[in-house]
Motif scaffolding. Structure first.
Motif, PDB file in Angstrom:
ATOM      1  N   ASP A 294     -59.045  37.744  -4.586  1.00  0.00           N
ATOM      2  CA  ASP A 294     -60.412  38.150  -4.881  1.00  0.00           C
ATOM      3  C   ASP A 294     -60.658  38.318  -6.375  1.00  0.00           C
ATOM      4  O   ASP A 294     -61.798  38.247  -6.828  1.00  0.00           O
ATOM      5  N   ALA A 295     -59.587  38.571  -7.118  1.00  0.00           N
ATOM      6  CA  ALA A 295     -59.741  38.823  -8.550  1.00  0.00           C
ATOM      7  C   ALA A 295     -58.423  38.564  -9.258  1.00  0.00           C
ATOM      8  O   ALA A 295     -57.340  38.786  -8.704  1.00  0.00           O
ATOM      9  N   LEU A 296     -58.533  38.098 -10.497  1.00  0.00           N
ATOM     10  CA  LEU A 296     -57.374  37.981 -11.371  1.00  0.00           C
ATOM     11  C   LEU A 296     -57.390  39.124 -12.371  1.00  0.00           C
ATOM     12  O   LEU A 296     -58.456  39.598 -12.771  1.00  0.00           O
ATOM     13  N   ALA A 297     -56.207  39.555 -12.783  1.00  0.00           N
ATOM     14  CA  ALA A 297     -56.082  40.624 -13.775  1.00  0.00           C
ATOM     15  C   ALA A 297     -55.161  40.155 -14.889  1.00  0.00           C
ATOM     16  O   ALA A 297     -54.271  39.320 -14.682  1.00  0.00           O
ATOM     17  N   SER A 298     -55.346  40.728 -16.073  1.00  0.00           N
ATOM     18  CA  SER A 298     -54.546  40.312 -17.232  1.00  0.00           C
ATOM     19  C   SER A 298     -53.084  40.702 -17.089  1.00  0.00           C
ATOM     20  O   SER A 298     -52.207  40.070 -17.665  1.00  0.00           O
ATOM     21  N   ARG A 306     -58.750  33.992 -19.319  1.00  0.00           N
ATOM     22  CA  ARG A 306     -59.552  32.778 -19.504  1.00  0.00           C
ATOM     23  C   ARG A 306     -58.688  31.524 -19.341  1.00  0.00           C
ATOM     24  O   ARG A 306     -59.150  30.503 -18.797  1.00  0.00           O
ATOM     25  N   LYS A 307     -57.423  31.588 -19.762  1.00  0.00           N
ATOM     26  CA  LYS A 307     -56.561  30.420 -19.625  1.00  0.00           C
ATOM     27  C   LYS A 307     -56.265  30.111 -18.158  1.00  0.00           C
ATOM     28  O   LYS A 307     -56.102  28.950 -17.776  1.00  0.00           O
ATOM     29  N   ALA A 308     -56.220  31.148 -17.331  1.00  0.00           N
ATOM     30  CA  ALA A 308     -55.967  30.931 -15.904  1.00  0.00           C
ATOM     31  C   ALA A 308     -57.104  30.134 -15.262  1.00  0.00           C
ATOM     32  O   ALA A 308     -56.865  29.317 -14.364  1.00  0.00           O
ATOM     33  N   VAL A 309     -58.330  30.369 -15.710  1.00  0.00           N
ATOM     34  CA  VAL A 309     -59.469  29.637 -15.152  1.00  0.00           C
ATOM     35  C   VAL A 309     -59.291  28.141 -15.395  1.00  0.00           C
ATOM     36  O   VAL A 309     -59.449  27.314 -14.477  1.00  0.00           O
ATOM     37  N   TRP A 310     -58.969  27.784 -16.630  1.00  0.00           N
ATOM     38  CA  TRP A 310     -58.788  26.359 -16.940  1.00  0.00           C
ATOM     39  C   TRP A 310     -57.606  25.782 -16.176  1.00  0.00           C
ATOM     40  O   TRP A 310     -57.645  24.629 -15.742  1.00  0.00           O
ATOM     41  N   VAL A 313     -58.674  24.943 -12.660  1.00  0.00           N
ATOM     42  CA  VAL A 313     -59.519  23.738 -12.644  1.00  0.00           C
ATOM     43  C   VAL A 313     -58.669  22.493 -12.900  1.00  0.00           C
ATOM     44  O   VAL A 313     -58.765  21.479 -12.180  1.00  0.00           O
ATOM     45  N   ASP A 314     -57.811  22.551 -13.927  1.00  0.00           N
ATOM     46  CA  ASP A 314     -57.010  21.391 -14.297  1.00  0.00           C
ATOM     47  C   ASP A 314     -56.080  20.946 -13.165  1.00  0.00           C
ATOM     48  O   ASP A 314     -55.817  19.745 -13.002  1.00  0.00           O
ATOM     49  N   TYR A 315     -55.586  21.896 -12.369  1.00  0.00           N
ATOM     50  CA  TYR A 315     -54.680  21.551 -11.276  1.00  0.00           C
ATOM     51  C   TYR A 315     -55.423  21.297  -9.962  1.00  0.00           C
ATOM     52  O   TYR A 315     -54.796  21.143  -8.915  1.00  0.00           O
ATOM     53  N   GLY A 316     -56.755  21.272 -10.026  1.00  0.00           N
ATOM     54  CA  GLY A 316     -57.546  20.930  -8.848  1.00  0.00           C
ATOM     55  C   GLY A 316     -57.535  21.989  -7.761  1.00  0.00           C
ATOM     56  O   GLY A 316     -57.814  21.677  -6.599  1.00  0.00           O
ATOM     57  N   ILE A 317     -57.243  23.236  -8.122  1.00  0.00           N
ATOM     58  CA  ILE A 317     -57.166  24.291  -7.118  1.00  0.00           C
ATOM     59  C   ILE A 317     -58.540  24.843  -6.789  1.00  0.00           C
ATOM     60  O   ILE A 317     -58.865  25.106  -5.624  1.00  0.00           O
ATOM     61  N   LEU A 318     -59.389  25.005  -7.816  1.00  0.00           N
ATOM     62  CA  LEU A 318     -60.750  25.513  -7.630  1.00  0.00           C
ATOM     63  C   LEU A 318     -61.707  24.814  -8.579  1.00  0.00           C
ATOM     64  O   LEU A 318     -61.313  24.417  -9.686  1.00  0.00           O
ATOM     65  N   PRO A 319     -62.981  24.683  -8.193  1.00  0.00           N
ATOM     66  CA  PRO A 319     -63.984  24.239  -9.151  1.00  0.00           C
ATOM     67  C   PRO A 319     -64.229  25.346 -10.174  1.00  0.00           C
ATOM     68  O   PRO A 319     -63.896  26.519  -9.941  1.00  0.00           O
ATOM     69  N   PHE A 320     -64.829  24.983 -11.301  1.00  0.00           N
ATOM     70  CA  PHE A 320     -64.939  25.938 -12.394  1.00  0.00           C
ATOM     71  C   PHE A 320     -65.690  27.203 -12.000  1.00  0.00           C
ATOM     72  O   PHE A 320     -65.250  28.310 -12.324  1.00  0.00           O
ATOM     73  N   ASP A 321     -66.821  27.067 -11.310  1.00  0.00           N
ATOM     74  CA  ASP A 321     -67.605  28.268 -11.000  1.00  0.00           C
ATOM     75  C   ASP A 321     -66.832  29.246 -10.123  1.00  0.00           C
ATOM     76  O   ASP A 321     -66.874  30.466 -10.329  1.00  0.00           O
ATOM     77  N   ALA A 323     -63.516  29.446  -9.958  1.00  0.00           N
ATOM     78  CA  ALA A 323     -62.408  29.973 -10.752  1.00  0.00           C
ATOM     79  C   ALA A 323     -62.888  31.087 -11.672  1.00  0.00           C
ATOM     80  O   ALA A 323     -62.235  32.129 -11.794  1.00  0.00           O
ATOM     81  N   TRP A 324     -64.057  30.878 -12.324  1.00  0.00           N
ATOM     82  CA  TRP A 324     -64.555  31.920 -13.226  1.00  0.00           C
ATOM     83  C   TRP A 324     -64.945  33.180 -12.457  1.00  0.00           C
ATOM     84  O   TRP A 324     -64.806  34.295 -12.957  1.00  0.00           O
TER      85      TRP A 324
END
Length: 383
Positions: A294-298, A306-310, A313-321, A323-324
């Protein structure tokens, strides 16, 4: 402080959870369709996203105590800590402070000092700094003092940890890195080991003590989280106590039990960036791919959010919206902060403006106040 009044044009905006070309404004600390008599800022080529909400991080420790015993005043450390948050697009941050037998910066005394510093410094900062008290489950002698601090400081989020090396202690073996951890605690290795053995020996009293503690805290409306659940049974037991957030479940079974029971699941952003747990536990990428987050933590590294979001996306796990949302809307929801986490009219003006190619932060705005501004964006804001 009401913050700046500005109208942003030309950017790609994650508006109400969907990426779109959208012009909008901010004023009086809130998001609006358009701000009257406000400066216009051309954001063509940039992406505007909801400010990051970090619901569990202990990376602040290196700011408030850069070396053991070397920084007696935590105030400047809190200010420097906010600067790091802002540089990484974080507009709400929960400092996960230990209340532990481990001593040093994790001791009850250090927690008292941090609370006092937080109360003195946080009101003047734009970033919303909050506290979570992380209480060691076998530190029974400290429960009453911890509860008193929670009440006195108005802490609304409590995590339950168990860092005792039970397997080693049960086998009569010396725990790993004993000398180093003893030095951090201010004890001799012999005294530190004796304390761990004592705490391990009172394990039978822990369940009943936790039952009472959780009942009292829940009755006051305090959110409760368990840390590092290793089994489905452990998560089930915590849920029965009213502990409805699972931080960093270590196994697929524990994460699945959390989802089945409707509990919030928090995973570590560094785990996502690395592609695996540094301790050999469950992969956050794999759990996210199965809908178990449900949430990512630092956790221990603020840029990782922020790097986890990219990475997702880069590994095709989630679309950007989607992931953010794991670093904005999701954590805001778990914390009960309905005024933030998305960009929409009436929401708090918590924004991060990023370069879509690199993911680097160009500007951060918290409650309508600029907390970070750099590079090419500075000329656009100041023109």
């Amino acid at each position: 402080m009401t913050g700046i009044a500005m109208n942003f044009t030309g950017a790609e905006v994650l508006w109400n959870g969907k990426m779109q070309a959208r012009d909008f404004g901010i004023g009086s600390g809130s998001i609006m369709d358009s701000a009257q008599d406000a400066r216009g800022v051309d954001l063509r080529g940039w992406r505007v996203l909801p400010g990051i909400v970090d619901l569990h991080g202990d990376g602040f420790e290196r700011h408030v105590a850069a070396r053991r015993g070397g920084v007696p005043d935590m105030g400047d450390g809190i200010v420097a800590f906010e600067a790091e948050l802002a540089a990484n697009g974080i507009t709400t941050a929960v400092m996960a402070q230990f209340y532990s037998w481990e001593g040093g910066l994790r001791s009850p005394q250090a927690a008292e000092r941090l609370v006092a510093t937080w109360q003195a410094e946080a009101p003047a900062l734009a970033t919303d700094l909050r506290l979570q008290l992380r209480l060691e489950t076998h530190f029974l002698e400290a429960f009453a003092d911890a509860e008193e601090l929670i009440d006195r400081a108005g802490i609304t989020y409590v995590g339950l940890n168990d860092h005792l090396p039970h397997d080693r202690l049960a086998a009569g073996r010396t725990p790993p890195r004993l000398t180093g951890t003893a030095l951090k605690s201010g004890r001799s290795p012999q005294a530190h080991l004796a304390l761990m053995q004592q705490l391990h020996g009172q394990a039978d009293a822990v369940p009943a003590a936790l039952d009472g503690l959780c009942k009292r805290l829940s009755g006051k409306g305090i959110m409760l989280a368990s840390h590092d659940d290793a089994t489905a049974q452990a998560r089930h037991a915590y849920r029965a106590r009213g502990v409805r957030i699972a931080e960093f479940p270590e196994t697929l079974a524990a994460a699945t039990e959390a989802r089945v029971g409707g509990d919030g699941i928090v995973l570590g952003a560094p785990n996502v960036v690395r592609g695996a747990s540094h301790a050999g536990k469950a992969s956050a990428r794999e759990l996210i791919a199965q809908g178990l987050c449900d949430a990512l933590a630092s956790d221990y590294h603020y840029p990782a959010l922020r790097k986890a979001v990219w990475a997702l996306v880069d590994y095709g796990i989630l679309p950007f919206d989607a992931a953010w949302a794991l670093v904005s809307e999701g954590p805001a929801r778990l914390l009960g902060l309905e005024d933030r986490g998305v960009i929409a009219p009436g929401k708090r003006a918590d924004l991060v403006i990023v370069d879509p190619a690199s993911g680097r932060v160009g500007a951060t705005i918290a409650a309508g106040r600029l907390t970070y501004l750099t590079g090419p964006l500075a000329a656009r804001f100041l023109a």
